[in-house]
Design a protein around this motif. Structure first.
Motif, PDB file in Angstrom:
ATOM      1  N   GLN A 293     -24.483  64.195  89.463  1.00 47.26           N
ATOM      2  CA  GLN A 293     -24.975  63.237  88.469  1.00 47.26           C
ATOM      3  C   GLN A 293     -25.024  63.821  87.060  1.00 47.26           C
ATOM      4  OE1 GLN A 293     -28.433  64.446  88.889  1.00 47.26           O
ATOM      5  NE2 GLN A 293     -27.994  64.987  91.006  1.00 47.26           N
ATOM      6  N   VAL A 294     -25.077  62.890  86.088  1.00 47.60           N
ATOM      7  CA  VAL A 294     -24.999  63.260  84.668  1.00 47.60           C
ATOM      8  C   VAL A 294     -26.217  62.676  83.949  1.00 47.60           C
ATOM      9  CG1 VAL A 294     -22.468  63.346  84.629  1.00 47.60           C
ATOM     10  CG2 VAL A 294     -23.619  61.159  84.228  1.00 47.60           C
ATOM     11  N   PRO A 295     -26.494  63.130  82.693  1.00 47.34           N
ATOM     12  CA  PRO A 295     -27.569  62.470  81.935  1.00 47.34           C
ATOM     13  C   PRO A 295     -27.255  60.982  81.818  1.00 47.34           C
ATOM     14  CG  PRO A 295     -26.808  64.442  80.788  1.00 47.34           C
ATOM     15  CD  PRO A 295     -25.864  64.223  81.936  1.00 47.34           C
ATOM     16  N   HIS A 296     -28.145  60.052  81.912  1.00 47.67           N
ATOM     17  CA  HIS A 296     -29.569  60.111  82.180  1.00 47.67           C
ATOM     18  C   HIS A 296     -29.881  59.598  83.595  1.00 47.67           C
ATOM     19  CE1 HIS A 296     -29.883  60.800  77.924  1.00 47.67           C
ATOM     20  NE2 HIS A 296     -29.271  59.672  77.652  1.00 47.67           N
ATOM     21  N   MET A 297     -29.066  59.979  84.549  1.00 47.02           N
ATOM     22  CA  MET A 297     -29.308  59.517  85.926  1.00 47.02           C
ATOM     23  C   MET A 297     -30.550  60.208  86.477  1.00 47.02           C
ATOM     24  SD  MET A 297     -25.375  59.587  87.284  1.00 47.02           S
ATOM     25  CE  MET A 297     -25.641  58.972  88.928  1.00 47.02           C
ATOM     26  N   ASP A 298     -31.284  59.464  87.296  1.00 53.82           N
ATOM     27  CA  ASP A 298     -32.541  59.971  87.826  1.00 53.82           C
ATOM     28  C   ASP A 298     -32.375  60.203  89.337  1.00 53.82           C
ATOM     29  OD1 ASP A 298     -35.919  59.105  87.155  1.00 53.82           O
ATOM     30  OD2 ASP A 298     -35.153  59.908  89.044  1.00 53.82           O
ATOM     31  N   LEU A 299     -32.745  61.395  89.779  1.00 50.42           N
ATOM     32  CA  LEU A 299     -32.542  61.738  91.195  1.00 50.42           C
ATOM     33  C   LEU A 299     -33.202  60.751  92.153  1.00 50.42           C
ATOM     34  CD1 LEU A 299     -32.965  65.625  91.495  1.00 50.42           C
ATOM     35  CD2 LEU A 299     -31.056  64.246  92.298  1.00 50.42           C
ATOM     36  N   SER A 300     -34.437  60.323  91.807  1.00 47.32           N
ATOM     37  CA  SER A 300     -35.134  59.437  92.752  1.00 47.32           C
ATOM     38  C   SER A 300     -34.472  58.056  92.782  1.00 47.32           C
ATOM     39  CB  SER A 300     -36.625  59.331  92.411  1.00 47.32           C
ATOM     40  OG  SER A 300     -36.753  58.855  91.112  1.00 47.32           O
ATOM     41  N   VAL A 301     -33.907  57.664  91.635  1.00 45.71           N
ATOM     42  CA  VAL A 301     -33.190  56.373  91.612  1.00 45.71           C
ATOM     43  C   VAL A 301     -31.904  56.489  92.441  1.00 45.71           C
ATOM     44  CG1 VAL A 301     -32.012  54.705  90.111  1.00 45.71           C
ATOM     45  CG2 VAL A 301     -34.173  55.744  89.369  1.00 45.71           C
ATOM     46  N   VAL A 302     -31.206  57.611  92.279  1.00 46.87           N
ATOM     47  CA  VAL A 302     -29.965  57.822  93.046  1.00 46.87           C
ATOM     48  C   VAL A 302     -30.282  57.769  94.542  1.00 46.87           C
ATOM     49  CG1 VAL A 302     -28.155  59.518  93.602  1.00 46.87           C
ATOM     50  CG2 VAL A 302     -28.814  59.131  91.229  1.00 46.87           C
ATOM     51  N   LYS A 303     -31.380  58.429  94.911  1.00 49.38           N
ATOM     52  CA  LYS A 303     -31.764  58.463  96.323  1.00 49.38           C
ATOM     53  C   LYS A 303     -31.995  57.037  96.848  1.00 49.38           C
ATOM     54  CE  LYS A 303     -35.000  60.672  99.403  1.00 49.38           C
ATOM     55  NZ  LYS A 303     -36.261  61.345  99.548  1.00 49.38           N
ATOM     56  N   ARG A 304     -32.661  56.228  96.003  1.00 46.64           N
ATOM     57  CA  ARG A 304     -32.927  54.836  96.416  1.00 46.64           C
ATOM     58  C   ARG A 304     -31.619  54.051  96.518  1.00 46.64           C
ATOM     59  NH1 ARG A 304     -36.741  53.589  92.643  1.00 46.64           N
ATOM     60  NH2 ARG A 304     -35.282  52.339  91.444  1.00 46.64           N
ATOM     61  N   GLN A 305     -30.722  54.280  95.551  1.00 44.27           N
ATOM     62  CA  GLN A 305     -29.459  53.529  95.548  1.00 44.27           C
ATOM     63  C   GLN A 305     -28.603  53.842  96.783  1.00 44.27           C
ATOM     64  OE1 GLN A 305     -28.373  54.899  91.676  1.00 44.27           O
ATOM     65  NE2 GLN A 305     -28.904  52.982  90.653  1.00 44.27           N
ATOM     66  N   VAL A 306     -28.745  55.082  97.294  1.00 47.59           N
ATOM     67  CA  VAL A 306     -27.949  55.470  98.470  1.00 47.59           C
ATOM     68  C   VAL A 306     -28.412  54.706  99.724  1.00 47.59           C
ATOM     69  CG1 VAL A 306     -27.434  57.460  99.969  1.00 47.59           C
ATOM     70  CG2 VAL A 306     -27.154  57.663  97.514  1.00 47.59           C
ATOM     71  N   ARG A 307     -29.559  54.035  99.617  1.00 44.91           N
ATOM     72  CA  ARG A 307     -30.005  53.193 100.745  1.00 44.91           C
ATOM     73  C   ARG A 307     -29.017  52.043 100.985  1.00 44.91           C
ATOM     74  NH1 ARG A 307     -36.297  52.155 101.035  1.00 44.91           N
ATOM     75  NH2 ARG A 307     -35.536  51.339 103.012  1.00 44.91           N
ATOM     76  N   HIS A 308     -28.068  51.889 100.082  1.00 39.32           N
ATOM     77  CA  HIS A 308     -26.933  50.966 100.263  1.00 39.32           C
ATOM     78  C   HIS A 308     -26.325  51.170 101.661  1.00 39.32           C
ATOM     79  CE1 HIS A 308     -22.490  50.430  99.890  1.00 39.32           C
ATOM     80  NE2 HIS A 308     -22.434  51.712 100.138  1.00 39.32           N
ATOM     81  N   LEU A 309     -26.388  52.424 102.153  1.00 40.78           N
ATOM     82  CA  LEU A 309     -25.814  52.719 103.479  1.00 40.78           C
ATOM     83  C   LEU A 309     -26.515  51.935 104.581  1.00 40.78           C
ATOM     84  CD1 LEU A 309     -25.253  56.587 103.214  1.00 40.78           C
ATOM     85  CD2 LEU A 309     -23.495  54.800 103.309  1.00 40.78           C
ATOM     86  N   GLU A 310     -27.806  51.690 104.389  1.00 40.82           N
ATOM     87  CA  GLU A 310     -28.554  50.933 105.413  1.00 40.82           C
ATOM     88  C   GLU A 310     -27.986  49.524 105.548  1.00 40.82           C
ATOM     89  OE1 GLU A 310     -32.683  51.153 104.284  1.00 40.82           O
ATOM     90  OE2 GLU A 310     -32.664  53.346 104.408  1.00 40.82           O
ATOM     91  N   GLY A 311     -27.629  48.927 104.407  1.00 42.30           N
ATOM     92  CA  GLY A 311     -27.050  47.568 104.399  1.00 42.30           C
ATOM     93  C   GLY A 311     -25.713  47.568 105.123  1.00 42.30           C
ATOM     94  N   VAL A 312     -24.874  48.562 104.803  1.00 38.77           N
ATOM     95  CA  VAL A 312     -23.547  48.645 105.445  1.00 38.77           C
ATOM     96  C   VAL A 312     -23.743  48.788 106.955  1.00 38.77           C
ATOM     97  CG1 VAL A 312     -21.421  50.007 105.608  1.00 38.77           C
ATOM     98  CG2 VAL A 312     -22.551  49.726 103.389  1.00 38.77           C
ATOM     99  N   PHE A 313     -24.704  49.625 107.331  1.00 42.58           N
ATOM    100  CA  PHE A 313     -24.930  49.887 108.758  1.00 42.58           C
ATOM    101  C   PHE A 313     -25.429  48.635 109.470  1.00 42.58           C
ATOM    102  CE2 PHE A 313     -27.427  51.828 112.292  1.00 42.58           C
ATOM    103  CZ  PHE A 313     -26.370  52.491 112.911  1.00 42.58           C
TER     104      PHE A 313
END
Ligand SMILES: C[C@H](N)C(=O)N[C@@H](Cc1c[nH]cn1)C(=O)O
Ligand SMILES: [Zn+2]
Ligand SMILES: [Zn+2]
Length: 490
Positions: A348-368
């Motif tokens: 990730q690059v400025p100004h991405m936020d780690l906790s937001v990225v972590k939440r966004q990766v929950r996209h995998l739950e939808g795919v699953f």
């Protein structure tokens, strides 16, 4: 070396370094021989042995050495593993001198001859002016270059007070380091003026560079499990939801063939590109063909220099690293693995936020869930390092630039780096001191790859650059102090 404007002291130092080349290479050979791989648990003992070697080397320099015990950490399988100590070293305490703290790591990425190395990865081997071996450039070579530059000065006269932070877990995410930095902020770091990291490489094979930014990295594990045991694909194939099939679909949902990350919202907070930056990128010298040759691939995702640099430095990227539990040996095994763990990371690059990225990766739950699979899914982010960006107007950059000009006879490129040195941002946030990334390795060094190397030229001239930097930062620091004292008096 351009020595037209070098002082007598510099010339003496440079001669000392040239005269000790074989000693410096012998040191590197000894360090490379230690399999200090921090990624594989069964090699942890070697990392700890490496930390002892590094501490002894600093002690031989005359430094006070404190090997701080960081306790242990737990592996995903529940096993407890000792963390290697972090070395805090100190040499010189003259209040007239600036205090420069150097960070480096002596752990390495895994390496096996069978991976395709031309030589044994743990036997430093010189071929055509290149010193091949795991850790040669990442990061044992640069750490030794700094130590040897300090030794050269000690033999003459110290113009800088030195501090050292040497760790053994960088390749595994610098576990435990952040807490130590916080605890030491008011003690060890209180009198530090400048922090230097030399743990990346130039943009080119030949032209030196100084780095003012790096990407962060969020590492993810995606676990899919069916029953408790592997199954015969003749007996069960066709009647069950296979974990590896689920996992491949999940991984396939992450990035498209153009390299675009498909996780919704992931690009939302990426800092906008300014016109000034765009111009800067246009003016950077970057040989696309050389870069392609270094990588060994036929074609990049982008065709222009600007697009390539933007996608390495300014935009996030997603890489898939591996699948644990999947059959990967040569030959055929007609098995359905019961549990597989996919591994990927997002730079990730400025100004991405780690906790937001972590939440966004929950996209995998939808795919699953759309797959209607009865299997168990677990997504975790065991590691998260933040991006770093520095101010190139800092005196550190001026001193480093002058040192490079003196030794290499040309001005450095000012670059960002697509990879991650987790400690860069930690230092900046916790200590609030100025930080520079000061690479001495070249773009074709092959960090993390087979046949990693540092050239003899870069190793030795890099030692000189560090030595020249000590003189430059000491001059600049004194000048800054005199000027600010005069301003106070007036
Ligand atoms: C640039 C540095 N030499 C390096 O290789 N850093 C690693 C650190 C890391 C990031 N995630 C996990 N480890 C890297 O950029 O891969
Ligand atoms: Zn490194
Ligand atoms: Zn590395």
């Amino acid at each position: 070396m351009s020595s037209s404007s070098s002082s007598e002291l510099e010339l003496e130092i440079f001669q000392y370094i040239d005269g000790h080349q074989s000693d410096f290479i012998k040191d590197l050979k000894e360090w490379v021989a230690v399999q200090s791989d921090s990624v594989q648990p069964d090699l942890r003992k070697e990392v700890i042995r490496m930390m002892v070697l590094a501490a002894d080397r600093l002690a031989a320099l005359g430094a006070t050495v404190n090997s701080v015990n960081l306790g242990s950490h737990q592996l995903p399988n529940g096993q407890d593993l000792p963390l290697p100590p972090v070395i805090l070293g100190e040499l010189g305490k003259d209040p007239q001198n600036p205090t420069v703290c150097f960070y480096g790591h002596v752990d390495v990425q895994p390496a096996k001859k069978e991976d395709g190395w031309k030589t044994d990865p743990y036997t430093l081997t010189e071929i055509n002016g290149n010193l091949y071996g795991r850790g040669a450039t990442d990061n044992k070579g640069p750490v030794l270059a700094w130590i040897n530059a300090v030794e050269t000065f000690r033999a003459l006269k110290l113009v800088v007070n030195f501090k050292f932070v040497i760790e053994g877990m960088e390749e595994a995410g610098s576990l435990g380091l952040e807490k130590l930095l916080e605890e030491e902020n008011q003690c060890f770091f209180s009198d530090v003026d400048y922090i230097v990291i030399s743990d990346n490489v130039w943009l080119s094979n030949k032209k030196p560079a100084l780095t003012y930014g790096s990407r962060g990295n969020a590492c993810f594990l995606v676990e899919v499990e069916c029953g408790g045991k592997d199954l015969h694909s003749g007996t069960f194939g066709g009647i069950i939801h296979e974990p590896l099939t689920d996992l491949i679909a999940l991984l396939d949902s992450l990035v498209d063939p153009t390299g675009h990350i498909q996780i919704p919202g992931i690009y939302d907070s990426v800092a906008a590109l300014t016109e000034e930056e765009r111009k800067l990128y246009e003016s950077i010298e970057f040989d696309l063909e050389e870069h392609k040759k270094n990588s060994g691939v036929k074609k990049f995702l982008y065709g222009t220099k600007e697009e390539i640099l933007l996608h390495l430095w300014r935009y996030p990227s997603l890489s898939i690293h591996g699948i644990e539990g999947a059959f990967h040996e040569p030959g055929i095994k007609t098995v359905i693995p019961s549990k597989v763990i996919g591994k990927f990371s997002i730079r990730q690059v400025p100004h991405m936020d780690l906790s937001v990225v972590k939440r966004q990766v929950r996209h995998l739950e939808g795919v699953f869930s759309r797959r209607n699979s009865p299997n168990k899914l677990k997504v975790s982010m065991p590691l998260g390092a933040k991006p770093w960006l520095a101010d190139v107007n800092d005196p550190l950059y001026k001193a480093a630039r002058r040192a490079i000009k003196k030794v290499f006879g040309e001005d450095p490129d000012f670059i960002r780096d697509g990879s991650t040195v987790p400690v860069a941002r930690m230092f900046q946030t916790i200590t609030q001191k100025s930080v520079i990334m000061f690479p001495i390795g070249a773009a074709d060094d092959g960090e993390h790859s087979q046949n990693e190397k540092i050239s003899r030229h870069n190793y030795i001239e890099g030692t000189k650059v560090f030595a020249a930097f000590f003189l430059e930062i000491s001059k600049l620091h004194r000048h800054l102090h005199e000027t600010s004292n005069m301003e106070i008096k007036n």
